[in-house]
Design a protein around this motif. Structure first.
Motif, mmCIF file in Angstrom:
data_model
loop_
_atom_site.group_PDB
_atom_site.id
_atom_site.type_symbol
_atom_site.label_atom_id
_atom_site.label_comp_id
_atom_site.label_asym_id
_atom_site.label_seq_id
_atom_site.Cartn_x
_atom_site.Cartn_y
_atom_site.Cartn_z
ATOM 1 N N ALA A 1 -3.336 5.905 6.634
ATOM 2 C CA ALA A 1 -4.780 5.712 6.846
ATOM 3 C C ALA A 1 -5.649 6.869 6.378
ATOM 4 C CB ALA A 1 -5.043 5.464 8.324
ATOM 5 N N GLY A 2 -5.051 7.969 5.949
ATOM 6 C CA GLY A 2 -5.830 9.129 5.513
ATOM 7 C C GLY A 2 -5.927 10.181 6.592
ATOM 8 N N THR A 3 -6.213 9.748 7.820
ATOM 9 C CA THR A 3 -6.239 10.646 8.972
ATOM 10 C C THR A 3 -5.632 9.913 10.162
ATOM 11 O OG1 THR A 3 -8.398 9.936 9.826
ATOM 12 C CG2 THR A 3 -8.398 11.704 8.164
ATOM 13 N N GLU B 1 -1.177 9.626 9.008
ATOM 14 C CA GLU B 1 -2.054 10.272 8.026
ATOM 15 C C GLU B 1 -1.817 9.711 6.636
ATOM 16 O OE1 GLU B 1 -2.442 14.637 10.241
ATOM 17 O OE2 GLU B 1 -0.910 14.328 8.697
ATOM 18 N N HIS B 2 -0.580 9.404 6.320
ATOM 19 C CA HIS B 2 -0.248 8.889 4.991
ATOM 20 C C HIS B 2 -0.796 7.473 4.793
ATOM 21 C CE1 HIS B 2 1.993 8.790 1.240
ATOM 22 N NE2 HIS B 2 2.507 7.621 1.586
ATOM 23 N N LYS C 1 -8.279 7.638 11.883
ATOM 24 C CA LYS C 1 -8.481 6.332 11.246
ATOM 25 C C LYS C 1 -7.333 5.388 11.573
ATOM 26 C CE LYS C 1 -11.393 7.867 7.387
ATOM 27 N NZ LYS C 1 -11.494 8.012 5.918
ATOM 28 N N SER D 1 1.530 17.554 7.124
ATOM 29 C CA SER D 1 0.345 18.379 7.352
ATOM 30 C C SER D 1 0.615 19.394 8.457
ATOM 31 C CB SER D 1 -0.836 17.496 7.765
ATOM 32 O OG SER D 1 -0.608 16.950 9.066
ATOM 33 N N ASN E 1 0.818 -1.216 0.000
ATOM 34 C CA ASN E 1 0.000 0.000 0.000
ATOM 35 C C ASN E 1 0.848 1.261 0.000
ATOM 36 O OD1 ASN E 1 -2.365 -1.553 0.123
ATOM 37 N ND2 ASN E 1 -2.241 -1.685 2.353
#
Length: 377
Positions: free
Chosen positions: A124-126, A121-122, A129, A79, A69
């Motif tokens: 799972a998106g946040t 964040e990279h 999560k 961020s 992934n």
């Protein structure tokens, strides 16, 4: 300034094991391959793990790499939230790009909170999560005394684990051998050659000062005190030690070294059968081949008190009578048990050594016809 650590403690089996980690809140010693527990002091007590939280963070990152992934050379953009993290950090700036490989070094060596959030964040998106995934993984590992509220270990209500659970998480992480390429580094650099070059120094001094130590993670907050999950390998035996609640970093290092001494000086690692060895064969229905060899998923081994010999070892195989094609390599089909004088020593999973593809219809027809006519195909 040169810091010299000398660890020469000798802890023998004759000593009362209550003396181990006497000044720490909790301690736990496990052999990584077998999962055998060698020492336990308040191992089930729920405590704040501080930055040892990042052992779970690293586990999910390594899983994501294995699953394809993410890639080590891909860029991660920092961020605003990641850049705002306090505590231990590698001083990421908002919008700054680093590779996954660089951020892994920032987490494993320098315990960077900003690097941990950037990677969460990279992956799972946040971060939220990713934290959900951390708690799901804890449940998957059977850990009932662990709850995470962040990826860093910064103080937070209802963020806790145990020495026992941390050993299990570490055991899972150590299945990824390449993580040791990061945790074993004593020093490294980020942004090398640039004006904002950053020197990484491992927060775990045992990596340099205790023979065989190649990880894993320290942790400190005022609430948690000084903590260390360490791992070392000698003579084929890998030990995991978890120490929680030491009063000073010097005490943390000394007590962790004593736990390692106790494990290595008083125990031997015995391999009973090796991964890859042919154990037996299993019949395959509707397969291109009629049988497939069966092997161990991992080495079968036991840890015994030093000097103790194994006697009268017997084995029992418990597997499926047949498997139906198609079947994948490493599909689990049973277990191999080892007994000493009738007492179970250890049990290991048995898996298919090779893929078992389906036979073509002409082959199946010919095989059926041969069976009917009494011929052998």
């Amino acid at each position: 300034m040169l810091l010299l650590f000398i660890y020469s403690s000798v802890v023998t089996a004759e000593q009362e094991t209550e003396e181990l980690a006497e000044d720490a809140t909790s301690a736990f010693v496990m052999e990584a391959d077998t999962g055998q527990v060698l020492y336990d002091k308040n191992g089930e007590e729920k405590l704040p793990p501080a930055s040892m939280t990042k052992i779970m963070t690293l586990l999910l990152i390594m899983e994501s790499l294995e699953e394809g992934n993410i890639q080590l050379d891909e860029k991660v953009t920092t961020s605003e939230r990641a850049a705002s993290m306090g505590g231990s950090q590698i001083f990421l700036e908002e919008g700054e790009e680093m590779t996954v490989d660089e951020l892994l070094r920032g987490i494993a060596i320098a315990s960077g909170n900003d690097a941990s959030v950037a990677m969460a964040e990279h992956v799972a998106g946040t971060e939220d999560k990713f934290i959900e995934q951390m708690n799901e993984k804890a449940k998957e590992l059977g850990l009932n005394n662990t709850t995470f509220q962040n990826t860093t270990g910064l103080p937070s209500d209802d963020h806790y684990t145990t020495a026992n659970d941390l050993a299990v998480i570490s055991q899972a992480l150590l299945r990824y051998d390449n993580v040791l390429e990061y945790t074993s580094l004593y020093e490294d650099y980020l942004r090398e050659g640039k004006d904002n070059e950053f020197w990484l120094v491992n927060t775990n001094p045992l990596v340099r000062h205790y023979d065989g130590v190649d990880g894993l993670k320290t942790g400190f907050t005022k609430e948690a005190k000084y903590n260390l999950t360490a791992t070392a390998k000698k003579d084929g035996m890998r030990i995991i030690t978890v120490l929680m609640g030491a009063e000073t970093p010097k005490e943390r290092n000394h007590l962790s070294a004593e736990l390692l001494d106790f494990a290595f000086q008083n125990h031997d690692y015995h391999v009973l059968a090796e991964k890859g060895d042919n154990v037996t064969d299993v019949r395959v229905e509707k397969g291109k081949q009629t049988t497939v060899p069966v092997t161990l998923r991992k080495n079968a081994a036991v840890v015994l008190p030093k000097g103790k010999q194994l006697n009268d070892i017997t084995t029992e195989i418990d597997i499926l009578e047949t498997v139906t094609a198609p079947a994948k390599r490493h599909d689990e089909i049973g277990t191999l048990q080892f007994y000493e004088n009738g007492e179970l020593l250890t049990e290991r999973s048995l898996v298919l050594k090779e893929e078992a593809p389906s036979a073509s219809w002409p082959v199946l027809f010919k095989r059926t016809l041969s069976t009917m006519t009494g011929q052998v195909s």
